[in-house]
Motif scaffolding. Structure first.
Motif, PDB file in Angstrom:
ATOM      1  N   ARG A 540       0.817  -1.208   0.000  1.00 51.34           N
ATOM      2  CA  ARG A 540       0.000   0.000   0.000  1.00 51.34           C
ATOM      3  C   ARG A 540       0.854   1.262   0.000  1.00 51.34           C
ATOM      4  O   ARG A 540       0.466   2.292  -0.542  1.00 51.34           O
ATOM      5  CB  ARG A 540      -0.914  -0.015   1.242  1.00 51.34           C
ATOM      6  N   LEU A 541       2.039   1.161   0.594  1.00 49.15           N
ATOM      7  CA  LEU A 541       2.952   2.309   0.669  1.00 49.15           C
ATOM      8  C   LEU A 541       4.031   2.255  -0.409  1.00 49.15           C
ATOM      9  O   LEU A 541       4.977   3.052  -0.381  1.00 49.15           O
ATOM     10  CB  LEU A 541       3.610   2.357   2.053  1.00 49.15           C
ATOM     11  N   GLY A 542       3.905   1.328  -1.353  1.00 50.94           N
ATOM     12  CA  GLY A 542       4.875   1.242  -2.427  1.00 50.94           C
ATOM     13  C   GLY A 542       6.152   0.526  -2.054  1.00 50.94           C
ATOM     14  O   GLY A 542       7.184   0.679  -2.736  1.00 50.94           O
ATOM     15  N   GLY A 543       6.144  -0.269  -1.005  1.00 44.87           N
ATOM     16  CA  GLY A 543       7.340  -0.955  -0.534  1.00 44.87           C
ATOM     17  C   GLY A 543       7.214  -2.461  -0.652  1.00 44.87           C
ATOM     18  O   GLY A 543       6.416  -2.987  -1.425  1.00 44.87           O
ATOM     19  N   ALA A 544       8.018  -3.162   0.153  1.00 45.56           N
ATOM     20  CA  ALA A 544       8.031  -4.629   0.107  1.00 45.56           C
ATOM     21  C   ALA A 544       8.347  -5.163   1.486  1.00 45.56           C
ATOM     22  O   ALA A 544       8.894  -4.467   2.351  1.00 45.56           O
ATOM     23  CB  ALA A 544       9.063  -5.112  -0.906  1.00 45.56           C
ATOM     24  N   ALA A 545       7.991  -6.444   1.700  1.00 46.97           N
ATOM     25  CA  ALA A 545       8.271  -7.122   2.968  1.00 46.97           C
ATOM     26  C   ALA A 545       8.662  -8.561   2.673  1.00 46.97           C
ATOM     27  O   ALA A 545       8.152  -9.174   1.729  1.00 46.97           O
ATOM     28  CB  ALA A 545       7.051  -7.066   3.880  1.00 46.97           C
ATOM     29  N   GLN A 546       9.564  -9.083   3.473  1.00 49.71           N
ATOM     30  CA  GLN A 546       9.976 -10.482   3.305  1.00 49.71           C
ATOM     31  C   GLN A 546      10.435 -11.060   4.632  1.00 49.71           C
ATOM     32  O   GLN A 546      10.907 -10.336   5.509  1.00 49.71           O
ATOM     33  CB  GLN A 546      11.097 -10.599   2.273  1.00 49.71           C
ATOM     34  N   VAL A 547      10.266 -12.389   4.762  1.00 47.10           N
ATOM     35  CA  VAL A 547      10.727 -13.116   5.936  1.00 47.10           C
ATOM     36  C   VAL A 547      11.864 -14.033   5.502  1.00 47.10           C
ATOM     37  O   VAL A 547      11.717 -14.788   4.537  1.00 47.10           O
ATOM     38  CB  VAL A 547       9.583 -13.928   6.572  1.00 47.10           C
ATOM     39  N   GLU A 548      12.993 -13.979   6.226  1.00 41.73           N
ATOM     40  CA  GLU A 548      14.175 -14.771   5.891  1.00 41.73           C
ATOM     41  C   GLU A 548      14.563 -15.642   7.075  1.00 41.73           C
ATOM     42  O   GLU A 548      14.161 -15.376   8.221  1.00 41.73           O
ATOM     43  CB  GLU A 548      15.356 -13.853   5.538  1.00 41.73           C
ATOM     44  N   THR A 549      15.342 -16.658   6.771  1.00 42.25           N
ATOM     45  CA  THR A 549      15.942 -17.482   7.811  1.00 42.25           C
ATOM     46  C   THR A 549      17.456 -17.302   7.742  1.00 42.25           C
ATOM     47  O   THR A 549      18.090 -17.756   6.787  1.00 42.25           O
ATOM     48  CB  THR A 549      15.599 -18.962   7.620  1.00 42.25           C
ATOM     49  N   PRO A 550      18.063 -16.601   8.704  1.00 39.03           N
ATOM     50  CA  PRO A 550      19.516 -16.383   8.670  1.00 39.03           C
ATOM     51  C   PRO A 550      20.285 -17.710   8.777  1.00 39.03           C
ATOM     52  O   PRO A 550      19.734 -18.746   9.175  1.00 39.03           O
ATOM     53  CB  PRO A 550      19.753 -15.504   9.902  1.00 39.03           C
ATOM     54  N   GLU A 551      21.562 -17.646   8.422  1.00 37.84           N
ATOM     55  CA  GLU A 551      22.402 -18.847   8.489  1.00 37.84           C
ATOM     56  C   GLU A 551      22.462 -19.408   9.902  1.00 37.84           C
ATOM     57  O   GLU A 551      22.520 -20.617  10.104  1.00 37.84           O
ATOM     58  CB  GLU A 551      23.812 -18.523   7.988  1.00 37.84           C
ATOM     59  N   ALA A 552      22.464 -18.518  10.883  1.00 37.49           N
ATOM     60  CA  ALA A 552      22.552 -18.967  12.277  1.00 37.49           C
ATOM     61  C   ALA A 552      21.220 -19.476  12.800  1.00 37.49           C
ATOM     62  O   ALA A 552      21.127 -19.935  13.943  1.00 37.49           O
ATOM     63  CB  ALA A 552      23.069 -17.838  13.158  1.00 37.49           C
ATOM     64  N   GLY A 553      20.171 -19.428  11.973  1.00 36.49           N
ATOM     65  CA  GLY A 553      18.856 -19.883  12.411  1.00 36.49           C
ATOM     66  C   GLY A 553      17.975 -18.727  12.867  1.00 36.49           C
ATOM     67  O   GLY A 553      18.370 -17.563  12.867  1.00 36.49           O
ATOM     68  N   GLY A 554      16.754 -19.055  13.252  1.00 33.69           N
ATOM     69  CA  GLY A 554      15.818 -18.032  13.685  1.00 33.69           C
ATOM     70  C   GLY A 554      15.056 -17.430  12.519  1.00 33.69           C
ATOM     71  O   GLY A 554      14.894 -18.033  11.457  1.00 33.69           O
ATOM     72  N   THR A 555      14.616 -16.190  12.698  1.00 38.26           N
ATOM     73  CA  THR A 555      13.801 -15.523  11.682  1.00 38.26           C
ATOM     74  C   THR A 555      14.238 -14.069  11.575  1.00 38.26           C
ATOM     75  O   THR A 555      14.566 -13.420  12.581  1.00 38.26           O
ATOM     76  CB  THR A 555      12.304 -15.574  12.063  1.00 38.26           C
ATOM     77  N   ARG A 556      14.193 -13.558  10.318  1.00 32.08           N
ATOM     78  CA  ARG A 556      14.469 -12.142  10.104  1.00 32.08           C
ATOM     79  C   ARG A 556      13.365 -11.568   9.217  1.00 32.08           C
ATOM     80  O   ARG A 556      13.125 -12.069   8.122  1.00 32.08           O
ATOM     81  CB  ARG A 556      15.829 -11.919   9.452  1.00 32.08           C
ATOM     82  N   LEU A 557      12.684 -10.527   9.731  1.00 30.71           N
ATOM     83  CA  LEU A 557      11.659  -9.829   8.959  1.00 30.71           C
ATOM     84  C   LEU A 557      12.244  -8.518   8.459  1.00 30.71           C
ATOM     85  O   LEU A 557      12.769  -7.722   9.248  1.00 30.71           O
ATOM     86  CB  LEU A 557      10.424  -9.550   9.822  1.00 30.71           C
ATOM     87  N   ARG A 558      12.119  -8.284   7.141  1.00 32.86           N
ATOM     88  CA  ARG A 558      12.544  -7.000   6.559  1.00 32.86           C
ATOM     89  C   ARG A 558      11.302  -6.314   5.983  1.00 32.86           C
ATOM     90  O   ARG A 558      10.559  -6.915   5.203  1.00 32.86           O
ATOM     91  CB  ARG A 558      13.561  -7.224   5.443  1.00 32.86           C
ATOM     92  N   TRP A 559      11.131  -5.066   6.351  1.00 36.83           N
ATOM     93  CA  TRP A 559       9.987  -4.269   5.872  1.00 36.83           C
ATOM     94  C   TRP A 559      10.556  -2.960   5.353  1.00 36.83           C
ATOM     95  O   TRP A 559      11.068  -2.135   6.119  1.00 36.83           O
ATOM     96  CB  TRP A 559       9.017  -4.041   7.029  1.00 36.83           C
ATOM     97  N   LEU A 560      10.500  -2.741   4.031  1.00 33.76           N
ATOM     98  CA  LEU A 560      11.169  -1.604   3.392  1.00 33.76           C
ATOM     99  C   LEU A 560      10.130  -0.722   2.711  1.00 33.76           C
ATOM    100  O   LEU A 560       9.299  -1.210   1.923  1.00 33.76           O
ATOM    101  CB  LEU A 560      12.186  -2.111   2.356  1.00 33.76           C
ATOM    102  N   ILE A 561      10.189   0.579   3.017  1.00 31.68           N
ATOM    103  CA  ILE A 561       9.223   1.544   2.498  1.00 31.68           C
ATOM    104  C   ILE A 561       9.975   2.734   1.919  1.00 31.68           C
ATOM    105  O   ILE A 561      10.873   3.294   2.568  1.00 31.68           O
ATOM    106  CB  ILE A 561       8.268   2.032   3.610  1.00 31.68           C
ATOM    107  N   PRO A 562       9.620   3.185   0.697  1.00 31.97           N
ATOM    108  CA  PRO A 562      10.258   4.400   0.166  1.00 31.97           C
ATOM    109  C   PRO A 562       9.713   5.651   0.851  1.00 31.97           C
ATOM    110  O   PRO A 562       8.528   5.738   1.157  1.00 31.97           O
ATOM    111  CB  PRO A 562       9.870   4.370  -1.318  1.00 31.97           C
ATOM    112  N   LEU A 563      10.577   6.613   1.083  1.00 30.93           N
ATOM    113  CA  LEU A 563      10.188   7.898   1.666  1.00 30.93           C
ATOM    114  C   LEU A 563      10.224   8.951   0.560  1.00 30.93           C
ATOM    115  O   LEU A 563      11.296   9.279   0.078  1.00 30.93           O
ATOM    116  CB  LEU A 563      11.132   8.276   2.813  1.00 30.93           C
TER     117      LEU A 563
END
Length: 563
Positions: A540-563
């Motif tokens: 809705r804001l023209g950006g993107a979101a993704q969920v990753e699994t780092p090499e060390a395990g766990g979860t990483r959420l990235r939420w990127l929005i243009p300003l």
């Protein structure tokens, strides 16, 4: 001589004289009793200083003195109409049958226009005999006398239906005139006493309001104090303080004191086409003798049974801050000109105190911002520069260290210094924020992260980069907080993590949110359901979101929005 008869005429004349003497003695005794009763009545009328009590006592005393079945006192207003009517002798059932109290028409209006005593053997025979409201009981004999306060006609005493079927005579009229004269003095004394009490209350109220505001009290609490004091000063049944809403198009009841206050709190009035809106716009007080006849039939005060009303602006044009609204129950005396002048002065003084308090708060805020700016400059020009110089020195020293363990420790120290510099820069940006009373975006992010700590069992790491409070628009900030709340909720519910980190960065033309944990990760089902709302907000804001699994395990959420 024997057999001589004595005349009887002298004896008969003496009996007549004695009978006449008895009649005159009885008349003197009756006059003495009425004079005593009049003196007692005058003392009784003047023994109280509450105006409404004095008025009712005047009517009750007059009916007793002339043996009238009914009595009333009509208080004359500015437009030669009756603004208050105090009856005596009517039962509750009779009062309930009367459609409304007289307004000062017909015979009562004649007494208002021609303020002289009027005595009638039959009311219906007079050409001005009309104007009695529906349901009024029939009345025959009548005696009306004006009550004067100095040169002003305050009102009229009306007495009807002399008991025993007789008529009011000259003696009755003289007694009521004498009582009316004493009543005028009693009314004036009650007025002067009320005026003195009002002025005393006004001075005390003004002092309390000014002291409270200038000592740093909460303005809303002070507005409640203004309402309470205004109610006491004017003997009103209800007082409201109306302030403009953020749009400036409506006035909201922010404070209410008195009968029905809770029902009226929060009521909104449009500035256009309302009496209170006119007062706010024009900055002039408006009084209403009876809101039951007002041209605003939808008025909440009218629906609640209020009659006399007074609206006073808080301040003067163009700096009117709100409106003070006062009301009395229907049937009570309207607010006088003295009430209006006193309340206008009080409201003006309260508005000045509010303005001074606001200026003081602005000065304190400016001082705080200056201190924050000075601290930020010191951190930037001194602390960061020294840390940066230390890091550069250590970086140049690594090449001289032969042992790998020592070089690794030095590199770790350099990384820690870089992290410290970033945290200090984040603090600098926070210090250079607006300083508004509303919580900043940084503050709300900190509050969310700290709130998650209670559910996680540990405090997540938090790093904020860039001028987040300055460059992130309010709509984007709302989405950012919602996504962060959802991400932390997912960590709490699904991850079973022992460590979590949050990074919020406003760099260049992009806003990024990264939430990392060392938990078990999320399955495909959880990934789809948990990410759907977050992705929708990003798109809705023209950006993107993704969920990753780092090499060390766990979860990483990235939420990127243009300003």
């Amino acid at each position: 001589m024997e057999g001589e008869r004595h005349p009887v005429m002298p004896q008969m004349r003496l009996d007549e004289l004695l009978a006449e003497l008895q009649v005159r003695l009885n008349a003197v005794l009756a006059t003495r009793d009425r004079v005593h009763a009049l003196v007692e009545a005058v003392v009784s009328v003047g023994s109280d200083l509450d105006l409404e009590t004095v008025l009712r006592r005047i009517v009750e005393t007059a009916t007793k003195l002339v043996d009238a079945s009914y009595g009333a006192l009509g208080v004359v207003g500015h437009e030669n109409t009756l603004i208050q009517f105090i009856p005596v002798g009517l039962t509750e059932e009779e009062i309930a049958r009367i459609a409304h109290w007289p307004h000062g028409l017909g015979l009562l209006g004649l007494l208002i226009k021609d303020a002289r005593p009027l005595r009638l053997s039959r009311i219906s025979d007079h050409p001005e005999s009309y104007g009695f409201p529906p349901g009024h009981p029939p009345m025959g004999t009548f005696l009306g006398v004006p009550v004067r306060v100095r040169d002003e006609v305050f009102g009229n005493l009306y007495l009807t239906e002399k008991r025993g079927g007789g008529e009011f005579d000259e003696e009755d009229e003289a007694i009521v005139i004498a009582l009316a004269t004493a009543a005028g003095v009693a009314v004036e004394n009650a007025r002067l006493y009320a005026e003195t009490r009002r002025r005393e209350t006004w001075l005390q109220a003004s002092s309390e309001v000014s002291t409270s505001l200038l000592s740093g009290a909460d303005p809303r609490r002070v507005l409640s104090l203004v309402a309470t004091q205004a109610r006491e000063m004017s003997d009103a049944d209800l007082v409201q303080v109306l302030l403009p809403d953020p749009s400036g198009q409506a006035l909201i009841v922010e404070v209410a004191e008195g009968e029905g206050a809770e029902e009226l709190l929060g009521t909104a009035f449009e500035r256009s086409a309302t009496m209170v809106g006119d007062v706010f716009t024009q900055g002039e007080p408006v009084s209403d003798a009876d809101m039951q006849k007002t041209s605003y039939p939808e008025s909440p005060l009218r629906r609640c049974g209020y009659g006399p009303g007074l609206m006073v602006p808080l301040g003067a044009v163009p700096r009117v801050r709100g409106v003070l609204v006062l009301a009395k129950r229907s049937g009570r005396l309207p607010f006088s000109g003295e009430d209006e002048q006193m309340l206008q002065a009080f409201a003006g003084q309260a508005a000045i105190a509010l303005e001074l308090a606001e200026a003081r708060r602005d000065a304190e805020r400016l001082g705080l911002l200056e201190d924050r700016d000075r601290i930020a400059k010191d951190l930037h020009d001194v602390v960061i520069q020294r840390l940066f110089a230390t890091a550069m020195t250590l970086m140049s020293t690594i090449r001289l260290v032969e042992r790998p363990e020592a070089a690794k420790r030095i590199q770790h120290t350099i990384d820690e210094l870089d992290e410290t510099i970033r945290q200090i820069r984040s603090s600098i940006f926070a210090l250079q924020g607006s300083g508004d009373a509303e919580p900043s975006l940084r503050g709300q992010i900190v509050e969310l992260v700290e709130g998650a700590a209670g559910h996680l069992g540990f405090m997540p790491g938090l790093r904020m980069e860039g001028q987040i409070d300055t460059v992130v628009p309010a709509p984007v900030a709302e989405h950012l907080l919602a996504v962060l709340r959802e991400a932390l909720s997912n960590v709490v519910r699904h991850s079973r993590a022992t460590r979590a980190d949050v990074l919020v960065e406003a760099a260049g033309t992009e806003l990024s949110l990264v939430v990392t944990d060392d938990g078990v990760g999320v399955g495909e089902t959880e990934r789809r359901s948990g990410l759907r709302n977050i992705e929708e907000r990003a798109i809705r804001l023209g950006g993107a979101a993704q969920v990753e699994t780092p090499e060390a395990g766990g979860t990483r959420l990235r939420w990127l929005i243009p300003l």
